[in-house]
Motif scaffolding. Sequence first.
Motif, PDB file in Angstrom:
ATOM      1  N   GLY A  98       0.825  -1.197   0.000  1.00 54.37           N
ATOM      2  CA  GLY A  98       0.000   0.000   0.000  1.00 54.37           C
ATOM      3  C   GLY A  98       0.860   1.248   0.000  1.00 54.37           C
ATOM      4  N   ASP A  99       0.223   2.397  -0.172  1.00 63.43           N
ATOM      5  CA  ASP A  99       0.899   3.690  -0.165  1.00 63.43           C
ATOM      6  C   ASP A  99       1.040   4.145   1.282  1.00 63.43           C
ATOM      7  OD1 ASP A  99       2.014   6.075  -0.846  1.00 63.43           O
ATOM      8  OD2 ASP A  99       0.143   7.022  -1.491  1.00 63.43           O
ATOM      9  N   VAL A 100       2.249   4.064   1.824  1.00 60.37           N
ATOM     10  CA  VAL A 100       2.445   4.321   3.256  1.00 60.37           C
ATOM     11  C   VAL A 100       3.484   5.413   3.475  1.00 60.37           C
ATOM     12  CG1 VAL A 100       1.822   1.980   3.927  1.00 60.37           C
ATOM     13  CG2 VAL A 100       4.213   2.527   3.467  1.00 60.37           C
ATOM     14  N   ASN A 101       3.374   6.069   4.603  1.00 64.03           N
ATOM     15  CA  ASN A 101       4.382   7.018   5.065  1.00 64.03           C
ATOM     16  C   ASN A 101       5.180   6.345   6.177  1.00 64.03           C
ATOM     17  OD1 ASN A 101       3.475   9.240   3.429  1.00 64.03           O
ATOM     18  ND2 ASN A 101       1.728   9.425   4.813  1.00 64.03           N
ATOM     19  N   ILE A 102       6.505   6.324   6.032  1.00 64.88           N
ATOM     20  CA  ILE A 102       7.361   5.645   7.007  1.00 64.88           C
ATOM     21  C   ILE A 102       8.299   6.663   7.644  1.00 64.88           C
ATOM     22  CG2 ILE A 102       9.057   3.826   7.397  1.00 64.88           C
ATOM     23  CD1 ILE A 102       7.972   2.366   4.990  1.00 64.88           C
ATOM     24  N   LEU A 103       8.209   6.782   8.947  1.00 64.00           N
ATOM     25  CA  LEU A 103       9.119   7.634   9.706  1.00 64.00           C
ATOM     26  C   LEU A 103      10.048   6.738  10.509  1.00 64.00           C
ATOM     27  CD1 LEU A 103      10.108  10.325  10.960  1.00 64.00           C
ATOM     28  CD2 LEU A 103       8.259  10.075  12.661  1.00 64.00           C
ATOM     29  N   LYS A 104      11.333   6.782  10.187  1.00 63.42           N
ATOM     30  CA  LYS A 104      12.327   6.044  10.968  1.00 63.42           C
ATOM     31  C   LYS A 104      12.888   6.985  12.019  1.00 63.42           C
ATOM     32  CE  LYS A 104      16.633   3.394  10.648  1.00 63.42           C
ATOM     33  NZ  LYS A 104      17.716   2.885   9.742  1.00 63.42           N
ATOM     34  N   ARG A 105      12.813   6.579  13.274  1.00 60.26           N
ATOM     35  CA  ARG A 105      13.228   7.484  14.353  1.00 60.26           C
ATOM     36  C   ARG A 105      13.886   6.696  15.484  1.00 60.26           C
ATOM     37  NH1 ARG A 105       9.667   6.826  18.508  1.00 60.26           N
ATOM     38  NH2 ARG A 105       7.531   6.121  18.031  1.00 60.26           N
ATOM     39  N   ASN A 106      14.481   7.446  16.385  1.00 68.00           N
ATOM     40  CA  ASN A 106      15.036   6.855  17.598  1.00 68.00           C
ATOM     41  C   ASN A 106      13.915   6.609  18.598  1.00 68.00           C
ATOM     42  OD1 ASN A 106      17.736   6.962  16.707  1.00 68.00           O
ATOM     43  ND2 ASN A 106      17.880   9.119  17.305  1.00 68.00           N
ATOM     44  N   PRO A 107      14.092   5.682  19.519  1.00 66.59           N
ATOM     45  CA  PRO A 107      13.058   5.431  20.525  1.00 66.59           C
ATOM     46  C   PRO A 107      12.970   6.597  21.503  1.00 66.59           C
ATOM     47  CG  PRO A 107      15.032   4.180  21.039  1.00 66.59           C
ATOM     48  CD  PRO A 107      15.267   4.800  19.694  1.00 66.59           C
ATOM     49  N   GLY A 108      11.829   6.672  22.198  1.00 65.71           N
ATOM     50  CA  GLY A 108      11.651   7.684  23.221  1.00 65.71           C
ATOM     51  C   GLY A 108      12.419   7.334  24.488  1.00 65.71           C
ATOM     52  N   ALA A 109      12.454   8.301  25.421  1.00 67.48           N
ATOM     53  CA  ALA A 109      13.195   8.095  26.670  1.00 67.48           C
ATOM     54  C   ALA A 109      12.600   6.974  27.511  1.00 67.48           C
ATOM     55  CB  ALA A 109      13.232   9.397  27.468  1.00 67.48           C
ATOM     56  N   GLU A 110      11.315   6.656  27.281  1.00 69.44           N
ATOM     57  CA  GLU A 110      10.652   5.612  28.069  1.00 69.44           C
ATOM     58  C   GLU A 110      10.993   4.203  27.589  1.00 69.44           C
ATOM     59  OE1 GLU A 110       8.048   6.532  24.556  1.00 69.44           O
ATOM     60  OE2 GLU A 110       9.227   7.687  26.007  1.00 69.44           O
ATOM     61  N   THR A 111      11.703   4.092  26.481  1.00 67.84           N
ATOM     62  CA  THR A 111      12.046   2.796  25.892  1.00 67.84           C
ATOM     63  C   THR A 111      13.473   2.431  26.247  1.00 67.84           C
ATOM     64  OG1 THR A 111      10.600   3.355  24.018  1.00 67.84           O
ATOM     65  CG2 THR A 111      12.055   1.458  23.761  1.00 67.84           C
ATOM     66  N   ARG A 112      13.653   1.237  26.825  1.00 66.40           N
ATOM     67  CA  ARG A 112      14.984   0.798  27.228  1.00 66.40           C
ATOM     68  C   ARG A 112      15.225  -0.644  26.815  1.00 66.40           C
ATOM     69  NH1 ARG A 112      15.776   0.391  32.742  1.00 66.40           N
ATOM     70  NH2 ARG A 112      13.537   0.359  33.161  1.00 66.40           N
ATOM     71  N   SER A 113      16.483  -0.926  26.500  1.00 63.95           N
ATOM     72  CA  SER A 113      16.845  -2.290  26.128  1.00 63.95           C
ATOM     73  C   SER A 113      18.317  -2.504  26.443  1.00 63.95           C
ATOM     74  CB  SER A 113      16.586  -2.521  24.637  1.00 63.95           C
ATOM     75  OG  SER A 113      16.969  -3.824  24.251  1.00 63.95           O
ATOM     76  N   PHE A 114      18.638  -3.671  27.017  1.00 64.72           N
ATOM     77  CA  PHE A 114      20.036  -4.010  27.259  1.00 64.72           C
ATOM     78  C   PHE A 114      20.194  -5.522  27.272  1.00 64.72           C
ATOM     79  CE2 PHE A 114      18.052  -3.649  31.422  1.00 64.72           C
ATOM     80  CZ  PHE A 114      18.509  -4.765  32.102  1.00 64.72           C
ATOM     81  N   ILE A 115      21.414  -5.979  26.993  1.00 64.95           N
ATOM     82  CA  ILE A 115      21.731  -7.404  26.956  1.00 64.95           C
ATOM     83  C   ILE A 115      22.747  -7.714  28.041  1.00 64.95           C
ATOM     84  CG2 ILE A 115      22.758  -9.274  25.604  1.00 64.95           C
ATOM     85  CD1 ILE A 115      21.705  -7.930  23.092  1.00 64.95           C
ATOM     86  N   LYS A 116      22.466  -8.760  28.816  1.00 64.44           N
ATOM     87  CA  LYS A 116      23.370  -9.212  29.869  1.00 64.44           C
ATOM     88  C   LYS A 116      23.247 -10.724  29.992  1.00 64.44           C
ATOM     89  CE  LYS A 116      24.506  -8.563  34.768  1.00 64.44           C
ATOM     90  NZ  LYS A 116      24.123  -7.879  36.031  1.00 64.44           N
ATOM     91  N   ASN A 117      24.380 -11.407  29.978  1.00 66.49           N
ATOM     92  CA  ASN A 117      24.407 -12.869  30.109  1.00 66.49           C
ATOM     93  C   ASN A 117      23.507 -13.551  29.077  1.00 66.49           C
ATOM     94  OD1 ASN A 117      26.125 -12.612  32.337  1.00 66.49           O
ATOM     95  ND2 ASN A 117      24.393 -12.468  33.759  1.00 66.49           N
ATOM     96  N   GLN A 118      23.584 -13.077  27.843  1.00 67.42           N
ATOM     97  CA  GLN A 118      22.829 -13.628  26.714  1.00 67.42           C
ATOM     98  C   GLN A 118      21.313 -13.519  26.908  1.00 67.42           C
ATOM     99  OE1 GLN A 118      24.614 -17.633  26.113  1.00 67.42           O
ATOM    100  NE2 GLN A 118      25.489 -16.741  24.264  1.00 67.42           N
ATOM    101  N   LYS A 119      20.896 -12.580  27.729  1.00 67.33           N
ATOM    102  CA  LYS A 119      19.477 -12.293  27.877  1.00 67.33           C
ATOM    103  C   LYS A 119      19.232 -10.823  27.591  1.00 67.33           C
ATOM    104  CE  LYS A 119      17.699 -16.007  30.700  1.00 67.33           C
ATOM    105  NZ  LYS A 119      16.707 -16.362  31.734  1.00 67.33           N
ATOM    106  N   LEU A 120      18.203 -10.553  26.804  1.00 65.30           N
ATOM    107  CA  LEU A 120      17.862  -9.200  26.414  1.00 65.30           C
ATOM    108  C   LEU A 120      16.661  -8.733  27.217  1.00 65.30           C
ATOM    109  CD1 LEU A 120      17.672  -7.811  22.813  1.00 65.30           C
ATOM    110  CD2 LEU A 120      15.801  -7.390  24.401  1.00 65.30           C
ATOM    111  N   SER A 121      16.812  -7.620  27.912  1.00 63.39           N
ATOM    112  CA  SER A 121      15.706  -7.033  28.662  1.00 63.39           C
ATOM    113  C   SER A 121      15.165  -5.832  27.895  1.00 63.39           C
ATOM    114  CB  SER A 121      16.166  -6.586  30.056  1.00 63.39           C
ATOM    115  OG  SER A 121      16.591  -7.690  30.829  1.00 63.39           O
ATOM    116  N   PHE A 122      13.854  -5.771  27.749  1.00 62.06           N
ATOM    117  CA  PHE A 122      13.203  -4.693  27.000  1.00 62.06           C
ATOM    118  C   PHE A 122      12.084  -4.104  27.847  1.00 62.06           C
ATOM    119  CE2 PHE A 122       9.769  -3.227  24.221  1.00 62.06           C
ATOM    120  CZ  PHE A 122      10.441  -2.316  23.424  1.00 62.06           C
ATOM    121  N   TYR A 123      12.055  -2.778  27.956  1.00 64.75           N
ATOM    122  CA  TYR A 123      11.041  -2.080  28.741  1.00 64.75           C
ATOM    123  C   TYR A 123      10.458  -0.947  27.903  1.00 64.75           C
ATOM    124  CZ  TYR A 123      13.792  -4.076  32.636  1.00 64.75           C
ATOM    125  OH  TYR A 123      14.477  -4.915  33.480  1.00 64.75           O
TER     126      TYR A 123
END
Length: 273
Positions: A51-76
């Motif tokens: 379809g005819d779409v508008n795509i905005l690629k952006r950075n996540p907001g301050a409320e979005t967090r992600s990190f990897i530790k001991n082969q586990k990824l935590s996402f908030y």
Amino acid sequence: MITKLLVIQKIDENSNINVFQIQSENFQWTFENRRTKINTDKEYFPFVLNGDVNILKRNPGAETRSFIKNQKLSFYDDYCVPSGTVIAVLFPKNYIPDIIKFKDKPYIPVGMAGQVTTNPPGQIQILYNHLEKRCSIIFNIHHHIAFGFKCIAKVVSDSEFPRYENVLEDDLFDTTLSREFLDTPAITTDDLKIINQTFNQVDLVNLQETLNELLNVVKTGEASNKKTLLDKLEALLINTTGTTSNLITIADSYKSGASAHQFIGRVLEFISL
């Protein structure tokens, strides 16, 4: 699938997040689960748009967090989205969700006389592409809603990556507390020694009984009172341990034991999330 707003949160192998905000009048999106990526596919594949779409690629907001530790990824993340929105959390290759947790936002107590009736604001799916080893959690939002979401994803080998393509919300209890614990024997007070040695104020009798009730839920598949039991365990443990970081330390101590210990560790990990 047809929608007006699709938000893809793509997480890479370094836990960096790119957000693709896609909007149009009734466009089609598909999660390709039976083919590999080709040159014409976009960077958010396995998602494909028509379809005819508008795509905005952006950075996540301050409320979005992600990190990897001991082969586990935590996402908030915290969401506040209009009805009709589709949210997709796209994990790095070979990562699949291991623990999922939601957080309700409290209502503003104005004009709420009498009993408040609520209904589920949407549906959740987990989609897999075994060929590409990519997995995504999908939220189909039916009503305007504000909520929080937390998830731990684990990395698995190619052979361990799920071959099924779709998991519906009725199966999510298997993701939260996996049925690998079907053969786990009843929890004994001896199994709780690590907790008691660290925090001697925990009501071990109540803790043991509640853990066994939850274990029975896993074995029978009757998950209707799962949340009540988890809330009770959280109250028992958080009130004593004080912080979730203390629970994470204890959970790590349980991970190398027998199945009963691993079950306790997984419950503690869920509560600490």
